[in-house]
Write a protein that holds these residues in place. Structure first.
Motif: not given
Lengths: 418, 1000
Positions: B360-375
């Motif tokens: 699950x994505x946290x608002x503090x994650x860096x963008x590339x981390x967020x995208x990977x989690x989403x993936x």
């Protein structure tokens, strides 16, 4: 493996370079600067950047980029892990890892880097070995060195490097023999709008500070080792013994080290120690928004929640916030839109609250989403998972050590969505 | 104006002076430094060097100080020396001639008694990238590779790579050194030499065979960086040497594409021949597993990729937890780990599904981390969890990070196409987003809706209508273009709205972006074909606008469309098919993961992270169809363990080795001499090891009792001494001279003593057994053992576990139909014997058997040893009853010694009996055979024809047991002389029965 290392500060200047093979021109960093420019935030720089002839792998810590240049295939984690180990070593040596500290100790830094890598392959990364090779600079030693002309460099090969316990130096002597263990647990949680928990897990570490004479052999056992779901050990821990008996048996390194980090099995329900009542709203058409936040203790096992710090990234449309805290102080940075509220200790009788209004940009439409609230806190003398150390025994040495165990619970990535 | 010019000039001037003064300052400073370096004071020199290192660190050029610096290379001050080394390594390449001045210092240091100095000299010498010194480096490396200090050997392994990059022509010689170092048993060396192997000769997989098992076993104790390198190398190795463990479960695994290609025939073959994993393959998996608990993320990742590429699919789940644990680490670590998880999660959803919430994505994650989690979340989505995931996605869509919100919309689109149950829900959700205030969100929604609608257009005309209504508010070109395309494509579903949209577009045509203009032309053409009555004029108008557009793409397109749709005399046959060309049904785009094809790269590599082949990437080979010969990994010689720290002990061990070697050698010579008159052949046995041992036994049996003694003895002693001399003189170079002469003296004395002892204490000279019986005794029957059966056999070899122990071989077999686990001997022994237990057997498969060895100290008595043989569930009491003959070990001595010793053991120590021999037993061979089969004793060469002599000693106390058989046709007298009268009398009884009985 690792060809060169460049240290880049927050303003984008290279302030240190070190090469382990042929010299790589610092112009290779231009590719890094390009990526840096493209990234909106410092954290958004991709860790691995390909260039026509090299690959740049960088880590960002303490607002310094450590950019490693490599030329051929290598596991990227290998380089990343190593760079972090370099930062840890600097921190260990100089107390802080800042540009100023590195510049002040540039000779020691160079000597360290020389020992840590040979031809780009890690040679000695164990802090105990390094400290025997190169003594950390202290004020006293600097004074003595200038008077006597002696050096920071050890003259002997660290025996640890050859022995079966490479992490411990030999000939350790203390007058007070003491071993302290800190059990620190962090709660990672996401709480949704209505206050229900979306995900929550507990990660813990046991940090040790062991100052014991000779070659002590320690065993540490838990009352409830079943709680530990997934663990990773310092290399000193005997894995077989853990597998068979769930006992940590080890010859400790000298000084501070992380003995164990663990994850508490997700089957157990995680107690959430604080709750947040919030009411953040923007009205369509009006340039005002309401902001109300109240914190309260929830499941704290009777312990006080301390050092509470609330921070929130408010929407871009917010111009200013005019708030009134019932305790503590708050700051709002109109540029980054970051609101932070230093609450301190939560008094269950008188719950801390932050109320007031936000002024919005005139004419701007209402932000369509509410900010996330990040909370930090500490609870002393409590391991929230219920983990308890049963006993600590020492073998192999005759004296009686002083032993101490401390528990603490902290918020990890604790977020409340509003 | 003029003022400005003047001030500019001034500025230039000041700049110039500034610059020159700075340059001047630098040279002055350098002069200063030179002076300091040439002074006599150590502290001044050190200070100067520190400043120079500061300059190097800043990237400033300090090369002109080279001559001054290089003078200090031989300094006594270690810190100064080290800093000079730093300088040398940095600038030697630029100042090759001057650098050569320092070489002799390093050559001298290479011979230093201090290993630290030897190692650092080699380090620096090999880091000086000057081609002239290649031969010197080569020599130094070869020498260091045989150094006694593992630290120096490790440095040598590093130097190999440096020399190779300096001069690739040395490859062949370097491979020799690598081969030698690969045999090294020190954990310190292992990682570095494998690194050198990977760099210099990664294709020489044959060098690994013999070291494979050793590397597997050492792995846990190697330092963490070495572990990573070794694990990656072993992954590649295993893929070339073992057969695929995936075949069997490929049938159950719907994700595995291989199952699809497997023909029926192949499957049948597989079913009849179940897959059995090579024990070496299993060894690798077993020994790497504990490393998942390492604190080093690179090690954990390396083990994970090893399991991913090598382990049977059902064992893969153990890596999940560890990988998820790494997500707590630093941002950069998360990035790499998430990428690898993304690739894994495409092929095996089940692995990570229980840990979905960790992504699950946290608002503090860096963008590339967020995208990977989403993936990863998208990859994990299935019918069961889609509602949870979609709810989570709803939060993300509202994120302040708009790029991330857009990525989420893409992800929703992918979920919708993959899981047909939720397509409608997703579509409705996306339509709601069309009224979002943020443009990027709306645009992305439109694009995704367009893709979704293509899959099922007929049912969604109201969505298209809705989009047409929103059209005026959407400004993002891509989104506008998408809507226009949808209108055109499905204009038949919205016959009234489409022409109206076209009308509006005709008005704003000139202000639109190129991509939108193209779609307007497109829409116009399609409408012209379907509804020419309403749109003919509009189309003409738009085509005219397009004709004079600034962009040539649009002009081209317009011209093309006009020719295609407007029939005139010039247009050819094509315009007839205009409708079919433009309105052809188009295949829906497939929304798939960006990580779909990443699995062509080995996980955890740089190439995988970049999704393009990095230089030096080594392809992971496919499994071989048939496993190559596995015996190449067998290692014959077990060398004694070396103790690196204690030099003296090491020397002595080496000497001992030479001694034993000589002894064996001499013995084998005498054996080959006397081989002719033998014709005995032995029963061949089933197992190979037994076969070889029995062969050697029969050889020894063939040894006839010829004279050799005294001269030969002297010869042996002489050769021994000379060889020791040679050995020592080779190894003395590292040793202080006096120490050596002391050693010489010791060894000489030892030899003297040894020589004397040959005459005085002959009895202690043990020899190898003359005959080893094949018979095994039952220890545990399979009925009483609930499937576990055990047999034991006396190997008659000196026990390796203890001098006073009798060595036993235990064969455990599992005749039940399920695997037995954790077979071991319980700690408590009911009788007092000291038992050396075998290592617990983790698992014994049905119908499999395993042979282990153990040692029992019987204390020279025939009392049975009782103990518990345990499995995971049961305990079985068993006992081993030794025959008295097994409590002995054979020894050799001369005939004269024999009679002398016999003379000492008269009276009550002697027991004798007279028996009547069967005629067929009278031959010397049969007597010998019968005696040695009863007792483990050695044959003493006899000068008298009808007296046979045998000698042995008891295992525990080492008392002599002398047996002589004197034939006096038809009778024979057996005499046994020993202090242990009980053993004597028991032996006598057994000899009596053995010699009176006929048969073999």
């Amino acid at each position: 493996m690792i060809h060169s290392l460049f240290l880049v500060n927050a303003s984008g200047d290279i302030f240190l370079e070190k090469h382990w093979k042929s010299v790589v021109s610092r112009s290779v960093c231009d590719y890094f600067f390009e990526a840096l420019e493209r990234a909106t935030e410092p954290e958004n720089v991709p860790p691995v950047i390909p260039t026509p002839h090299h690959y740049l792998i960088n880590v960002l810590r303490h607002r310094i980029y450590f950019v490693a240049v490599i030329q051929s295939e290598v596991p990227p984690l290998f380089v990343i892990e190593f760079l972090h180990r370099v930062v840890d070593t600097f921190q260990d040596y100089f107390g802080v890892c800042t540009e100023a500290a590195i510049k002040d100790n540039v000779v020691v830094v160079y000597e360290l880097l020389e020992e840590m890598l040979d031809n780009g392959f890690p040679l000695a990364t164990e802090s105990n070995i390094l400290k025997e090779l190169i003594k950390p600079p202290t004020i006293l030693r600097t004074v003595v060195n200038t008077i006597t002309g002696s050096t920071n460099v050890g003259e002997q090969l660290p025996t640890g490097q050859l022995s079966v316990v490479p992490w411990r130096r030999t000939g350790v002597k203390y007058t007070n023999n003491e071993a302290y263990f800190d059990v620190i647990e962090e709660i990672d949680a996401i709480i949704d709008k209505s206050g229900s928990t979306i995900t929550a897990e507990i990660q813990g570490v046991i940090d040790a500070c062991v100052k014991l004479t000779g070659m002590p052999d320690l065993t540490l056992s838990f009352m409830n080792p079943r709680l530990l779901d997934d663990v990773s050990f310092h290399p000193c821990v005997r894995f077989k013994r853990w597998e068979a008996e769930r006992i940590l048996s080890f010859i400790p390194p000298d000084g501070n080290f992380r003995l164990l980090s663990y994850h508490v099995s997700s089957q157990n329900l995680v107690a959430i120690p604080v709750y947040v009542k919030h009411n953040i709203s923007f009205r369509e058409g009006s340039s005002q928004g309401r902001f109300e936040l109240t914190l309260g203790p929830k499941q704290t096992m009777g312990k006080a929640v301390e050092s509470v710090l609330v921070s929130s990234q408010l929407p871009r449309g917010v111009l200013n916030a005019n708030l009134n805290p019932s305790q503590g102080t708050y700051t709002f940075d109109p540029v980054t839109k970051l609101l932070s509220w230093d609450v301190g200790k939560i008094n269950p009788q008188k719950l801390p609250s932050l109320k007031g209004s936000m002024s919005l940009q005139a004419g701007a439409s209402k932000p369509d989403e509410n900010p996330t609230i990040n909370i930090q806190f500490k609870i002393q003398q409590l391991a929230i998972s219920g983990l308890k150390v049963n006993r600590l025994d020492m073998y192999g040495e005759k004296y009686k050590p002083f032993k101490g165990i401390k528990y603490m619970t902290k918020a990890g990535k604790f977020q409340v969505r509003t | 104006m003029r003022n400005a010019l003047v001030s500019a000039e001034n500025l230039q001037l000041t700049l110039k002076t500034d610059f020159s003064s700075e340059e001047q300052a630098l040279t002055i400073k350098n002069e200063d430094l030179k002076e300091m370096l040439e002074s006599n004071k150590e502290s001044l020199k050190l200070e100067a060097m520190k400043r120079i290192v500061g300059l190097i660190a800043k990237g400033k050029n300090a090369s002109e100080l080279f001559p001054a610096v290089v003078k200090n290379v031989a300094s006594k001050n270690i810190e100064l020396k080290k800093l000079v080394y730093v300088y040398l390594v940095r600038y030697a390449e630029e100042q090759q001639d001057l650098a050569l001045l320092s070489i002799s210092t390093f050559q001298r240091a290479l011979k230093d008694p201090n290993q630290l100095i030897r190692a650092s000299a080699l380090r620096v010498l090999s880091s000086i990238r000057v081609p002239i010194i290649v031969p010197i480096m080569m020599l130094a490396i070869k020498e260091a590779a045989t150094d006694l200090s593992p630290y120096v050997r490790k440095t040598a392994a590093h130097a190999i790579q440096k020399l190779y990059s300096l001069d690739p022509d040395q490859k062949e010689h370097l491979i020799e050194v690598i081969e030698k170092l690969l045999k090294d048993k020190s954990t310190l060396v292992a990682g570095s030499v494998v690194m050198a192997f990977e760099e210099v000769c990664p294709d020489r997989i044959d060098l690994i065979h013999k070291n494979y098992r050793k590397l597997c076993n050492l792995l846990v104790d190697v330092e963490e960086w070495g572990q990573v390198v070794i694990i990656h190398m072993l992954t590649r190795y295993a893929r070339t040497q073992f057969v695929s463990p995936w075949r069997e479960d490929a049938m159950f695994d719907e994700n595995n594409e291989k199952a699809f290609y497997d023909s029926e025939e192949e499957r049948k073959v597989e079913q009849t021949r179940p897959y059995i994993m090579d024990p070496d393959h299993r060894l690798l998996l077993r020994n790497t597993k504990p490393l998942l608990q390492s604190r080093n993320t690179a090690v954990v990742m390396a083990v994970s990729q090893l399991y991913w590429h090598l382990a049977p699919k059902h064992e893969l789940s153990i890596i999940t937890k560890s990988l998820v644990r790494l997500l707590r680490s630093h941002r950069e670590v998360q990035y790499v780990v998430l990428q690898n998880i993304a690739t894994m999660s495409i092929q095996r959803k089940g692995m990570f599904e229980p840990f979905m919430k960790s992504f699950y994505v946290r608002s503090t994650d860096a963008t590339h981390i967020k995208t990977l989690k989403l993936e990863i979340l998208t990859n994990l989505a299935n019918e069961a969890n889609i509602s949870t995931i979609l709810r989570e996605f709803q939060t993300y869509v509202k994120s302040q990070d708009k790029a991330f919100a857009a990525a989420t919309i893409q992800a929703i689109g992918r979920c919708a196409t993959n899981i047909s149950e939720v397509t409608d829900t997703c579509l409705n959700g996306l339509v709601l987003l069309l009224s979002n205030r943020d443009e990027t969100v709306v645009a992305e929604s439109v694009v995704v809706i367009k893709k979704l609608l293509q899959t099922q257009p007929s049912q969604h005309s109201d969505i298209i209508k809705h989009m047409a209504k929103l059209f005026d508010n959407i400004t993002v070109p891509m989104a506008r273009a998408s809507i226009l395309w949808l209108m055109g494509e499905y204009c038949e579903h919205v016959p009234k709205i489409a022409p109206d949209v076209l009308r509006k577009m005709a008005k704003t045509f000139t202000n639109e972006e190129d991509i939108v203009k193209l779609q307007i032309v497109n829409l116009a053409a399609k409408l012209y074909l379907t509804n020419s009555k309403q749109t003919k004029l509009l189309t003409q108008y738009i085509l005219n606008l397009g004709k004079y557009d600034q962009n040539y793409d649009i002009r081209d397109r317009t011209r093309f469309i006009r020719q295609l749709i407007v029939p005139n005399e010039k247009s050819g046959a094509l315009s007839k098919y205009a409708r079919r060309i433009l309105m052809a049904p188009k295949p829906a785009p497939v929304l798939q993961s960006a990580f779909k094809d990443r699995d062509r790269f080995q996980l955890g590599t740089l190439s995988h992270t970049l999704n393009s082949q990095a230089s030096g990437y080594l392809e992971l080979s496919d499994w071989p169809a048939v496993a190559p010969d596995q015996s190449v990994r067998n290692v014959e010689v077990v060398e004694p363990v070396r103790l690196p720290c204690i030099f003296i002990l090491f020397y002595f061990l080496k000497i001992m080795l030479v001694l034993t070697y000589i002894c064996v050698h001499v013995e084998s010579v005498s054996e080959s001499e006397s081989e002719e008159n033998s014709d005995d052949s032995n029963k061949s046995s089933s197992s190979q090891s037994e076969k070889s041992s029995s062969e050697s036994d029969s050889e020894k049996k063939k040894k006839t009792l010829k004279n050799k003694k005294l001269q030969q003895l002297l010869l042996i002693i002489m050769t021994k001494y000379i060889l020791i001399h040679i050995v020592l003189s080779i190894s003395t170079q590292f040793f202080v001279n006096c120490m050596c002469s002391l050693l010489h003296l010791c060894v000489f004395l030892a030899c003297q003593f040894d020589a004397v002892s040959w005459h005085v204490h002959v009895s202690l000279q043990a020899s190898s057994p003359v005959f080893v019986p094949e018979t095994s005794h039952e220890l545990l029957h399979r009925m009483t053992g609930k499937g576990l059966s055990a047999q034991y056999r006396f190997t008659r070899q000196p026990c390796i576990y203890g001098n006073s122990m009798v060595s036993l071989q235990l064969t455990l077999s599992n005749s039940s139909d399920q695997a037995l686990e954790n077979i071991h001997i319980s700690e408590k022994s009911s009788t007092g014997q000291n038992i050396h237990r075998f290592n617990a057997i983790e698992r014994l498969e049905p119908q499999a058997s395993v042979t282990v060895s153990m040692g029992v100290d019987f204390n020279d008595s025939t009392q049975a040893a009782n103990f518990q043989l345990c499995t995971k569930e049961d305990e079985f009491s068993v006992s081993i009853q030794p025959a008295v003959g097994e409590l002995l070990l054979p020894i050799t001595m001369s005939e004269a010694d024999f009679t002398k010793e016999q003379g000492k053991l008269m009276g009550m120590n002697e027991s004798s009996a007279t028996i009547t021999m069967k005629p067929e037993n009278v031959s010397s061979q049969s007597v010998n055979r019968k005696v040695v089969s009863v007792a483990n004793i050695g044959v003493i060469p006899s000068s008298q024809e009808n007296i046979y002599r045998f000698a042995g000693k008891t295992v525990s106390s080492g008392s002599l047991v002398l047996v002589s058989v004197a034939l006096k046709d038809p009778d024979a007298v057996i005499t046994i002389n020993t202090e242990k009268t009980v053993i004597g009398s028991m032996l006598l009884r057994q000899f009596k029965t053995a010699l009176t009985n006929s048969g073999p």
